[in-house]
Design a protein around this motif. Structure first.
Motif, PDB file in Angstrom:
ATOM      1  N   GLY A 179      79.441  49.430  42.666  1.00  0.00           N
ATOM      2  CA  GLY A 179      80.785  49.764  43.111  1.00  0.00           C
ATOM      3  C   GLY A 179      81.849  49.644  42.054  1.00  0.00           C
ATOM      4  O   GLY A 179      82.889  50.291  42.139  1.00  0.00           O
ATOM      5  N   THR A 180      81.617  48.806  41.043  1.00  0.00           N
ATOM      6  CA  THR A 180      82.648  48.576  40.028  1.00  0.00           C
ATOM      7  C   THR A 180      82.208  48.957  38.621  1.00  0.00           C
ATOM      8  O   THR A 180      83.043  49.196  37.760  1.00  0.00           O
ATOM      9  CB  THR A 180      83.085  47.100  40.003  1.00  0.00           C
ATOM     10  N   GLY A 181      80.894  48.970  38.372  1.00  0.00           N
ATOM     11  CA  GLY A 181      80.395  49.266  37.035  1.00  0.00           C
ATOM     12  C   GLY A 181      80.284  48.044  36.152  1.00  0.00           C
ATOM     13  O   GLY A 181      79.839  48.162  35.007  1.00  0.00           O
ATOM     14  N   TYR A 182      80.658  46.852  36.650  1.00  0.00           N
ATOM     15  CA  TYR A 182      80.645  45.639  35.840  1.00  0.00           C
ATOM     16  C   TYR A 182      79.820  44.556  36.528  1.00  0.00           C
ATOM     17  O   TYR A 182      80.194  44.068  37.587  1.00  0.00           O
ATOM     18  CB  TYR A 182      82.076  45.165  35.570  1.00  0.00           C
ATOM     19  N   PRO A 183      78.680  44.179  35.951  1.00  0.00           N
ATOM     20  CA  PRO A 183      77.754  43.272  36.633  1.00  0.00           C
ATOM     21  C   PRO A 183      78.226  41.826  36.664  1.00  0.00           C
ATOM     22  O   PRO A 183      78.904  41.346  35.752  1.00  0.00           O
ATOM     23  CB  PRO A 183      76.475  43.370  35.778  1.00  0.00           C
ATOM     24  N   GLY A 184      77.823  41.135  37.720  1.00  0.00           N
ATOM     25  CA  GLY A 184      77.922  39.693  37.773  1.00  0.00           C
ATOM     26  C   GLY A 184      76.704  39.078  37.100  1.00  0.00           C
ATOM     27  O   GLY A 184      75.862  39.789  36.534  1.00  0.00           O
ATOM     28  N   PRO A 185      76.548  37.742  37.171  1.00  0.00           N
ATOM     29  CA  PRO A 185      75.541  37.074  36.347  1.00  0.00           C
ATOM     30  C   PRO A 185      74.126  37.054  36.908  1.00  0.00           C
ATOM     31  O   PRO A 185      73.199  36.671  36.197  1.00  0.00           O
ATOM     32  CB  PRO A 185      76.088  35.647  36.264  1.00  0.00           C
ATOM     33  N   ASN A 186      73.925  37.423  38.175  1.00  0.00           N
ATOM     34  CA  ASN A 186      72.618  37.272  38.803  1.00  0.00           C
ATOM     35  C   ASN A 186      71.663  38.362  38.315  1.00  0.00           C
ATOM     36  O   ASN A 186      71.741  39.516  38.745  1.00  0.00           O
ATOM     37  CB  ASN A 186      72.760  37.329  40.327  1.00  0.00           C
ATOM     38  N   ILE A 187      70.722  38.000  37.445  1.00  0.00           N
ATOM     39  CA  ILE A 187      69.817  39.009  36.884  1.00  0.00           C
ATOM     40  C   ILE A 187      68.837  39.539  37.924  1.00  0.00           C
ATOM     41  O   ILE A 187      68.238  40.598  37.717  1.00  0.00           O
ATOM     42  CB  ILE A 187      69.054  38.473  35.656  1.00  0.00           C
ATOM     43  N   ASN A 188      68.674  38.834  39.028  1.00  0.00           N
ATOM     44  CA  ASN A 188      67.780  39.327  40.076  1.00  0.00           C
ATOM     45  C   ASN A 188      68.314  40.580  40.747  1.00  0.00           C
ATOM     46  O   ASN A 188      67.580  41.250  41.483  1.00  0.00           O
ATOM     47  CB  ASN A 188      67.553  38.238  41.123  1.00  0.00           C
ATOM     48  N   GLN A 189      69.567  40.929  40.477  1.00  0.00           N
ATOM     49  CA  GLN A 189      70.115  42.166  41.042  1.00  0.00           C
ATOM     50  C   GLN A 189      69.438  43.398  40.488  1.00  0.00           C
ATOM     51  O   GLN A 189      69.452  44.462  41.129  1.00  0.00           O
ATOM     52  CB  GLN A 189      71.614  42.251  40.773  1.00  0.00           C
ATOM     53  N   VAL A 190      68.829  43.297  39.298  1.00  0.00           N
ATOM     54  CA  VAL A 190      68.269  44.475  38.638  1.00  0.00           C
ATOM     55  C   VAL A 190      67.240  45.169  39.517  1.00  0.00           C
ATOM     56  O   VAL A 190      67.163  46.404  39.564  1.00  0.00           O
ATOM     57  CB  VAL A 190      67.658  44.085  37.272  1.00  0.00           C
ATOM     58  N   LYS A 191      66.445  44.391  40.253  1.00  0.00           N
ATOM     59  CA  LYS A 191      65.401  45.005  41.074  1.00  0.00           C
ATOM     60  C   LYS A 191      65.965  45.769  42.266  1.00  0.00           C
ATOM     61  O   LYS A 191      65.245  46.540  42.911  1.00  0.00           O
ATOM     62  CB  LYS A 191      64.413  43.943  41.545  1.00  0.00           C
ATOM     63  N   TYR A 192      67.242  45.567  42.562  1.00  0.00           N
ATOM     64  CA  TYR A 192      67.877  46.281  43.671  1.00  0.00           C
ATOM     65  C   TYR A 192      68.732  47.462  43.204  1.00  0.00           C
ATOM     66  O   TYR A 192      69.263  48.199  44.037  1.00  0.00           O
ATOM     67  CB  TYR A 192      68.749  45.321  44.486  1.00  0.00           C
ATOM     68  N   LEU A 193      68.892  47.626  41.911  1.00  0.00           N
ATOM     69  CA  LEU A 193      69.702  48.728  41.381  1.00  0.00           C
ATOM     70  C   LEU A 193      68.879  50.001  41.280  1.00  0.00           C
ATOM     71  O   LEU A 193      67.668  49.948  41.013  1.00  0.00           O
ATOM     72  CB  LEU A 193      70.237  48.368  39.992  1.00  0.00           C
ATOM     73  N   PRO A 194      69.500  51.162  41.457  1.00  0.00           N
ATOM     74  CA  PRO A 194      68.798  52.414  41.165  1.00  0.00           C
ATOM     75  C   PRO A 194      68.295  52.391  39.722  1.00  0.00           C
ATOM     76  O   PRO A 194      68.980  51.898  38.825  1.00  0.00           O
ATOM     77  CB  PRO A 194      69.884  53.481  41.356  1.00  0.00           C
ATOM     78  N   HIS A 195      67.104  52.927  39.496  1.00  0.00           N
ATOM     79  CA  HIS A 195      66.477  52.802  38.168  1.00  0.00           C
ATOM     80  C   HIS A 195      67.352  53.370  37.061  1.00  0.00           C
ATOM     81  O   HIS A 195      67.464  52.780  35.982  1.00  0.00           O
ATOM     82  CB  HIS A 195      65.114  53.507  38.162  1.00  0.00           C
ATOM     83  N   ASP A 196      67.984  54.519  37.316  1.00  0.00           N
ATOM     84  CA  ASP A 196      68.774  55.139  36.255  1.00  0.00           C
ATOM     85  C   ASP A 196      69.991  54.304  35.881  1.00  0.00           C
ATOM     86  O   ASP A 196      70.455  54.335  34.746  1.00  0.00           O
ATOM     87  CB  ASP A 196      69.191  56.564  36.632  1.00  0.00           C
ATOM     88  N   LEU A 197      70.497  53.529  36.836  1.00  0.00           N
ATOM     89  CA  LEU A 197      71.620  52.645  36.534  1.00  0.00           C
ATOM     90  C   LEU A 197      71.137  51.332  35.935  1.00  0.00           C
ATOM     91  O   LEU A 197      71.729  50.816  34.983  1.00  0.00           O
ATOM     92  CB  LEU A 197      72.441  52.382  37.798  1.00  0.00           C
ATOM     93  N   ALA A 198      70.040  50.799  36.447  1.00  0.00           N
ATOM     94  CA  ALA A 198      69.506  49.524  35.958  1.00  0.00           C
ATOM     95  C   ALA A 198      69.192  49.588  34.474  1.00  0.00           C
ATOM     96  O   ALA A 198      69.362  48.609  33.739  1.00  0.00           O
ATOM     97  CB  ALA A 198      68.263  49.135  36.743  1.00  0.00           C
ATOM     98  N   SER A 199      68.754  50.732  33.992  1.00  0.00           N
ATOM     99  CA  SER A 199      68.393  50.860  32.579  1.00  0.00           C
ATOM    100  C   SER A 199      69.606  50.894  31.666  1.00  0.00           C
ATOM    101  O   SER A 199      69.479  50.690  30.451  1.00  0.00           O
ATOM    102  CB  SER A 199      67.577  52.141  32.368  1.00  0.00           C
ATOM    103  N   LEU A 200      70.793  51.109  32.239  1.00  0.00           N
ATOM    104  CA  LEU A 200      71.994  51.295  31.430  1.00  0.00           C
ATOM    105  C   LEU A 200      72.889  50.063  31.348  1.00  0.00           C
ATOM    106  O   LEU A 200      73.635  49.915  30.387  1.00  0.00           O
ATOM    107  CB  LEU A 200      72.828  52.458  31.987  1.00  0.00           C
ATOM    108  N   VAL A 201      72.841  49.178  32.343  1.00  0.00           N
ATOM    109  CA  VAL A 201      73.851  48.130  32.446  1.00  0.00           C
ATOM    110  C   VAL A 201      73.469  46.880  31.651  1.00  0.00           C
ATOM    111  O   VAL A 201      72.297  46.636  31.354  1.00  0.00           O
ATOM    112  CB  VAL A 201      74.124  47.752  33.918  1.00  0.00           C
TER     113      VAL A 201
END
Length: 379
Positions: free
Chosen positions: A315-337
């Motif tokens: 929603g914002t483009g700026y991640p918080g610190p929880n790295i476990n969020q990566v598995k819930y992100l769309p793959h194309d976005l997870a690879s970029l952030v």
């Protein structure tokens, strides 16, 4: 992460609001968070409201959609967002007046120590956090009375049309004008980030960039002298860097990571690298004396849940610190952030404690570096 480390700005560029507005428009439909909603209904249910600082524009739209609305639906607690650009002066004024109207705010690492010493913040109740949140957010992001809310960086991006066979991969390549010809761009207002990039281009290991001692700064300016003639424009506004790449006025430039991710997601002819990126953070704090402290604790526990953290990143483009969020992100976005461990391993985090430390003349290290930068730019 301050942008100029002057004590009244955040991250590493312009005003916080100007960095964040318009970067969330590319992001996808709302996240489905049934498991988190059920957990929140059980653990965080309440009533009333919580008053939270926000930055306005698409940032506020995104965080409402992905965080606040699900929180209210799950807990019954209404979120009231207050839009402002510079939070710290208002927090100090409320503290001095003895009337605190907000519950949650964001403060920069440069301003946090003095405000912490003045006991302006309430300890974070990590007992409300679920195990996945505690495991995903490292101890360094979880202070007694503050938690990293989000992180932002500056990366190296290039025009793929200028380099059809592959563009610059690091800051050494940025300085290699023979192998990678073309006009360059760098952020004009902030000296620290460019000094970091110059040191990396000069061969300094990421782990050795900080502290920015005088001898390292001298070395950086020698390297900056090499690239200065090739800077077509020193960009200032966050939207300039991607636009000048699209317009072919830059072949490569430094750029905010949120802008770079948005550009890639929108299909523009831009690629970027995390190698040697500058990274900074913003802290989320609960204000002492605020009207809804218990609800504030619940909201912070909610937004650090991995699924909600992923939604916040969407929603914002700026991640918080929880790295476990990566598995819930769309793959194309997870690879970029930046929260992706592969990307995170390539960045240099600002040493804010060193930057705010005082020199013998009473100036902070950050102010000293910035003064040298301004003088160099003017020469």
């Amino acid at each position: 992460m301050t942008k100029q480390y002057s004590g009244n700005r955040s991250f590493c560029g312009l005003s916080r609001r100007s960095v964040l507005q318009s970067t969330a428009a590319f992001l996808s439909v709302p996240f489905v968070v049934e498991a988190t909603s059920a957990w929140a209904q059980e653990k965080l249910a309440g009533a009333g409201e919580v008053v939270v600082l926000s930055w306005g524009g698409s940032y506020t739209d995104g965080i409402r959609r992905y965080v606040y609305e699900p929180f209210t639906k799950a807990t019954g607690i209404r979120v009231v967002d207050v839009v402002t650009d510079l939070a710290e002066p208002q927090i100090k004024a409320m503290h001095q007046a003895g009337r605190v109207d907000w519950d949650i705010a964001y403060v920069s690492p440069a301003n946090y120590p003095a405000m912490h010493e003045s006991e302006m913040f309430v300890p974070i109740d990590y007992g409300l956090w679920d195990q996945e949140s505690l495991e995903g957010a490292s101890a360094s992001t979880r202070l007694k009375d503050a938690v990293v809310a989000e992180q932002s960086g500056m990366v190296l991006a290039y025009d793929t049309r200028a380099f059809p066979n592959g563009g610059p991969r690091n800051w050494g390549d940025f300085w290699d004008v023979k192998k990678y010809p073309g006009p360059r761009g760098l952020f004009g207002s902030n000296g620290k980030v460019n000094i970091e990039f110059a040191l990396i281009a000069a061969g300094v290991a990421h782990s050795d960039v900080f502290p920015l001692t005088d001898d390292k700064v001298d070395r950086a300016f020698e390297k900056l002298n090499e690239i200065k003639p090739h800077i077509a424009k020193w960009w200032v506004a966050g939207g300039e860097a991607p636009q000048l790449l699209i317009n072919r006025e830059y072949a490569m430039t430094s750029i905010y990571d949120g802008r770079a991710v948005a550009a890639v997601q929108q299909g523009t002819p831009i690629k970027f690298t995390w190698e040697g990126a500058n990274m900074g953070v913003m802290y989320g704090v609960i204000l002492k004396g605020g009207p809804n402290t218990a609800n504030a604790q619940k909201l912070i526990a909610f937004w650090n849940r991995a699924q909600i953290a992923a939604g916040r990143t969407q929603g914002t483009g700026y991640p918080g610190p929880n790295i476990n969020q990566v598995k819930y992100l769309p793959h194309d976005l997870a690879s970029l952030v930046s929260i992706n461990p592969e990307n995170a391993s390539k960045v240099v985090f600002s040493d804010d404690s060193w930057l705010v430390a005082k020199r013998p003349d009473g100036k902070t290290n950050a102010d000293h570096i910035q003064e040298r930068w301004i003088a160099w730019r003017a020469a």
